[in-house]
Design a protein around this motif. Structure first.
Motif, PDB file in Angstrom:
ATOM      1  N   ASN A 193       0.816  -1.236   0.000  1.00 20.95           N
ATOM      2  CA  ASN A 193       0.000   0.000   0.000  1.00 20.95           C
ATOM      3  C   ASN A 193       0.841   1.273   0.000  1.00 20.95           C
ATOM      4  O   ASN A 193       0.424   2.305   0.535  1.00 20.95           O
ATOM      5  CB  ASN A 193      -0.955   0.023   1.205  1.00 20.95           C
ATOM      6  CG  ASN A 193      -1.860  -1.181   1.251  1.00 20.95           C
ATOM      7  OD1 ASN A 193      -2.432  -1.566   0.237  1.00 20.95           O
ATOM      8  ND2 ASN A 193      -1.977  -1.802   2.422  1.00 20.95           N
ATOM      9  N   ALA A 194       2.023   1.208  -0.610  1.00 27.25           N
ATOM     10  CA  ALA A 194       2.876   2.398  -0.673  1.00 27.25           C
ATOM     11  C   ALA A 194       2.426   3.307  -1.808  1.00 27.25           C
ATOM     12  O   ALA A 194       1.936   2.846  -2.847  1.00 27.25           O
ATOM     13  CB  ALA A 194       4.333   1.993  -0.879  1.00 27.25           C
ATOM     14  N   THR A 195       2.599   4.595  -1.629  1.00 34.26           N
ATOM     15  CA  THR A 195       2.330   5.554  -2.692  1.00 34.26           C
ATOM     16  C   THR A 195       3.615   5.762  -3.494  1.00 34.26           C
ATOM     17  O   THR A 195       4.670   6.072  -2.924  1.00 34.26           O
ATOM     18  CB  THR A 195       1.862   6.903  -2.128  1.00 34.26           C
ATOM     19  OG1 THR A 195       0.623   6.696  -1.429  1.00 34.26           O
ATOM     20  CG2 THR A 195       1.642   7.920  -3.231  1.00 34.26           C
ATOM     21  N   TYR A 196       3.503   5.565  -4.789  1.00 39.17           N
ATOM     22  CA  TYR A 196       4.651   5.729  -5.682  1.00 39.17           C
ATOM     23  C   TYR A 196       4.262   6.737  -6.753  1.00 39.17           C
ATOM     24  O   TYR A 196       3.268   6.551  -7.469  1.00 39.17           O
ATOM     25  CB  TYR A 196       5.012   4.383  -6.314  1.00 39.17           C
ATOM     26  CG  TYR A 196       6.051   4.454  -7.402  1.00 39.17           C
ATOM     27  CD1 TYR A 196       7.269   5.104  -7.209  1.00 39.17           C
ATOM     28  CD2 TYR A 196       5.810   3.854  -8.645  1.00 39.17           C
ATOM     29  CE1 TYR A 196       8.222   5.155  -8.217  1.00 39.17           C
ATOM     30  CE2 TYR A 196       6.764   3.889  -9.653  1.00 39.17           C
ATOM     31  CZ  TYR A 196       7.964   4.546  -9.430  1.00 39.17           C
ATOM     32  OH  TYR A 196       8.906   4.598 -10.429  1.00 39.17           O
ATOM     33  N   THR A 255      -0.812   3.507  -6.011  1.00 36.22           N
ATOM     34  CA  THR A 255      -0.660   2.641  -4.841  1.00 36.22           C
ATOM     35  C   THR A 255      -0.159   1.280  -5.302  1.00 36.22           C
ATOM     36  O   THR A 255      -0.806   0.628  -6.133  1.00 36.22           O
ATOM     37  CB  THR A 255      -1.992   2.476  -4.090  1.00 36.22           C
ATOM     38  OG1 THR A 255      -2.435   3.754  -3.636  1.00 36.22           O
ATOM     39  CG2 THR A 255      -1.818   1.544  -2.898  1.00 36.22           C
ATOM     40  N   ILE A 256       1.000   0.874  -4.767  1.00 39.98           N
ATOM     41  CA  ILE A 256       1.570  -0.411  -5.182  1.00 39.98           C
ATOM     42  C   ILE A 256       2.130  -1.158  -3.969  1.00 39.98           C
ATOM     43  O   ILE A 256       2.462  -0.561  -2.947  1.00 39.98           O
ATOM     44  CB  ILE A 256       2.693  -0.255  -6.233  1.00 39.98           C
ATOM     45  CG1 ILE A 256       3.883   0.539  -5.653  1.00 39.98           C
ATOM     46  CG2 ILE A 256       2.190   0.379  -7.504  1.00 39.98           C
ATOM     47  CD1 ILE A 256       5.104   0.518  -6.553  1.00 39.98           C
ATOM     48  N   ASP A 257       2.199  -2.459  -4.128  1.00 46.01           N
ATOM     49  CA  ASP A 257       2.952  -3.321  -3.213  1.00 46.01           C
ATOM     50  C   ASP A 257       4.274  -3.649  -3.886  1.00 46.01           C
ATOM     51  O   ASP A 257       4.367  -3.720  -5.122  1.00 46.01           O
ATOM     52  CB  ASP A 257       2.202  -4.620  -2.927  1.00 46.01           C
ATOM     53  CG  ASP A 257       0.784  -4.383  -2.418  1.00 46.01           C
ATOM     54  OD1 ASP A 257       0.553  -3.343  -1.776  1.00 46.01           O
ATOM     55  OD2 ASP A 257      -0.090  -5.250  -2.671  1.00 46.01           O
ATOM     56  N   ILE A 258       5.306  -3.877  -3.073  1.00 44.88           N
ATOM     57  CA  ILE A 258       6.637  -4.188  -3.599  1.00 44.88           C
ATOM     58  C   ILE A 258       7.145  -5.447  -2.904  1.00 44.88           C
ATOM     59  O   ILE A 258       7.221  -5.498  -1.670  1.00 44.88           O
ATOM     60  CB  ILE A 258       7.629  -3.016  -3.360  1.00 44.88           C
ATOM     61  CG1 ILE A 258       7.065  -1.712  -3.922  1.00 44.88           C
ATOM     62  CG2 ILE A 258       8.991  -3.335  -3.965  1.00 44.88           C
ATOM     63  CD1 ILE A 258       7.859  -0.476  -3.513  1.00 44.88           C
ATOM     64  N   GLY A 259       7.477  -6.468  -3.687  1.00 40.64           N
ATOM     65  CA  GLY A 259       8.017  -7.717  -3.150  1.00 40.64           C
ATOM     66  C   GLY A 259       9.510  -7.793  -3.387  1.00 40.64           C
ATOM     67  O   GLY A 259       9.981  -7.690  -4.532  1.00 40.64           O
ATOM     68  N   ALA A 276       2.578   0.238   4.324  1.00 42.20           N
ATOM     69  CA  ALA A 276       3.064   1.573   3.967  1.00 42.20           C
ATOM     70  C   ALA A 276       1.923   2.507   3.569  1.00 42.20           C
ATOM     71  O   ALA A 276       2.144   3.468   2.834  1.00 42.20           O
ATOM     72  CB  ALA A 276       4.088   1.472   2.846  1.00 42.20           C
ATOM     73  N   SER A 277       0.713   2.221   4.048  1.00 43.70           N
ATOM     74  CA  SER A 277      -0.383   3.174   3.850  1.00 43.70           C
ATOM     75  C   SER A 277       0.051   4.527   4.426  1.00 43.70           C
ATOM     76  O   SER A 277       0.613   4.594   5.523  1.00 43.70           O
ATOM     77  CB  SER A 277      -1.649   2.684   4.548  1.00 43.70           C
ATOM     78  OG  SER A 277      -2.042   1.416   4.071  1.00 43.70           O
ATOM     79  N   ASP A 278      -0.207   5.590   3.680  1.00 50.35           N
ATOM     80  CA  ASP A 278       0.165   6.959   4.069  1.00 50.35           C
ATOM     81  C   ASP A 278       1.662   7.229   3.920  1.00 50.35           C
ATOM     82  O   ASP A 278       2.135   8.297   4.325  1.00 50.35           O
ATOM     83  CB  ASP A 278      -0.264   7.287   5.515  1.00 50.35           C
ATOM     84  CG  ASP A 278      -1.760   7.158   5.717  1.00 50.35           C
ATOM     85  OD1 ASP A 278      -2.510   7.486   4.776  1.00 50.35           O
ATOM     86  OD2 ASP A 278      -2.175   6.707   6.797  1.00 50.35           O
TER      87      ASP A 278
END
Length: 488
Positions: free
Chosen positions: A327-330, A338-342, A379-381
């Motif tokens: 839930n990070a903002t990129y 909004t994406i997830d990163i693995g 990583a929301s917000d």
């Protein structure tokens, strides 16, 4: 006898026997430190490191040690046997050179069998069973921490052609013993998880099929029952962290063929366990569960275990990352997404193959809601920010030791220029990348295949740094860090 009464009696008998074995298992777990072979404390063990131990057991009258073959490069393959029982149990490990966890556990088992402790249990084992161990079947691969042998083939796919001397030895030994039970001991990727859970598949099992129809005869059924028993052992110490391999028949594989040749074959794969990079806790679980399984075979108690419980073990899945940012903002081209990163930390062998360092990569990004991480950060917000290059050039990398690197990370710096980088230096010892005076840092993007180095900002404050896939909490300065990169 009525079916319900028959079932009740079987249930009572099974749980009574298991209660005794559970007590043994607890004792094995609690006393493990006494039997752990101290000379084998790293994963990257070599053939020559085993030889003093094998020589020791060769001189020990309790054991019989025979050289039963040689690898392509001429390293001895030794069979270590103990016991006088009519039931033969054959255990072989490290068919793949980079899968050493069970090899270490076997030498722990030798120490246990050589001790004066657990006399009654060992009497039950050694009077009913003869145990045969072939540790490190692929010593040439182990020398360079490589899966394949010197011929470049996977020994576990050589059961039909038998081109490799290692495979020929395994077949010859199995046939000479006509072993009743076989334990095929491997390591698997640490990124396997028990299906639909965030828990790693610390141990995975398989009773291999012996034909395409996946039929279950008495031998394969016995293997399944022993696996069910071993699962109950692992659940005590790593609950929910057991997987079961797909049992599609592979006609070239040794496990499938050894099952076909009449040995009840049990595949054990050692996977991942949180904060256990050298797999020493998994080694302990191998020791405890294998010894417990040997004991239940000696007592014959496995026969009463319900066969249908095998299918209840969750299947293996492969949906784990070392680090998952969700839930990070990129921000890309002026727009927020909004994406997830693995992220996985990939091992790079040192020149002598005795140790390693990490060169991490972004493995996937986007919606990773069906995936999990050994460490997960919500990583929301938070917004992903690029790291900066520290403006002052350092003369040598030794000067980094006097810098407060965490404070520099808090200021947004993830790179530092060093004038004189020794050519033999391959990694940065601090959580900042070392770059040469002429290196141009590429334009920052979050992209699959790139090194994961960035910062996470919340309300204008940098709270986390990710450097070479290692997460550092900038509020506390804490993080599980091994190395950063050098770019020349």
């Amino acid at each position: 006898m009525k079916p319900t009464l028959c079932f009740i009696l079987l249930w009572i008998g099974y749980h009574c026997c298991f209660g005794q074995e559970k007590e043994l298992t607890a004792a094995l777990y609690e006393t493990y430190g006494k039997y752990k072979e101290p000379s084998l404390d790293k994963r990257r063990i070599k053939h020559h490191e085993l030889q003093p131990l094998i020589t020791q057991y060769r001189k020990n009258p309790k054991f019989t040690v025979k050289t039963v073959g040689k690898s392509i490069e001429g390293r001895d393959l030794n069979l270590i046997s103990i016991g006088q029982g009519d039931t033969d149990v054959f255990l072989w490990s490290q068919m793949h050179g980079d899968e050493p966890t069970a090899t270490q556990a076997l030498f722990d088992i030798f120490k246990f069998l050589d001790s004066d402790d657990f006399e009654s249990e060992k009497r039950d084992i050694l009077s009913n069973l003869t145990l045969h161990f072939l540790p490190m079947l692929n010593p040439d691969g182990a020398e360079i921490f490589e899966r394949r042998n010197r011929l470049g083939i996977d020994i576990n796919r050589d059961a039909l052609r038998l081109q490799s001397p290692e495979g020929q030895t395994l077949k010859r030994v199995r046939d000479s013993l006509e072993a009743d039970f076989g334990f095929n001991l491997h390591d698997q990727s640490t990124y396997y998880n028990a299906e639909r859970t965030e828990k790693p598949a610390t141990i995975s099992y398989l009773a291999p099929a012996y034909n395409y129809e996946k039929e279950i005869n008495e031998k394969r059924g016995n293997a399944m029952k022993v696996i069910v028993f071993m699962n109950t052992i692992i659940q005590q110490y790593a609950p929910g962290q057991v997987g079961r391999y797909n049992d599609d028949f592979e006609p070239r594989a040794f496990g499938d063929n050894i099952q076909k040749w009449g040995t009840a074959t049990i595949l054990i794969e050692s996977g991942g366990y949180a904060n256990d990079v050298e797999k020493q806790e998994i080694r302990k679980l191998n020791y405890v569960s294998i010894l417990s399984a040997i004991y239940t075979i000696a007592k014959g108690n496995y026969r009463d275990i319900p066969l249908e419980d095998y299918e209840k073990i969750p299947e293996n899945d492969r949906k784990l990352f070392d680090l998952k940012i969700e839930n990070a903002t990129y921000e890309l081209l002026g727009k927020p997404y909004t994406i997830d990163i693995g992220i996985n930390r990939l091992e790079v062998d040192e020149e002598d193959y005795a140790d390693f360092w990490y060169s991490s990569r972004i493995i996937d990004q986007g919606d990773l809601s069906t995936y999990y991480g050994y460490k997960t950060v919500d990583a929301s917000d938070y917004t992903v920010r690029a790291g900066k290059v520290y403006p002052d050039i350092q003369k040598t990398s030794q000067e980094l030791g006097s810098m407060n690197v965490v404070d520099l990370l808090r200021e947004g710096y993830t790179y530092v220029r060093v004038k004189n980088i020794p050519p033999e230096q391959l990694k940065s010892p601090v959580p900042m990348h070392i770059i040469s005076t002429t290196y141009e840092v590429p334009e920052f993007t979050v992209e699959v295949g790139t090194n994961p180095t960035f910062l996470l900002e919340k309300h204008g404050i940098l709270e986390y740094a990710v450097v070479n896939g290692h997460l550092i909490d900038l509020k506390t300065g804490q993080g599980n860090f091994k190395n950063a990169m050098i770019y020349r």
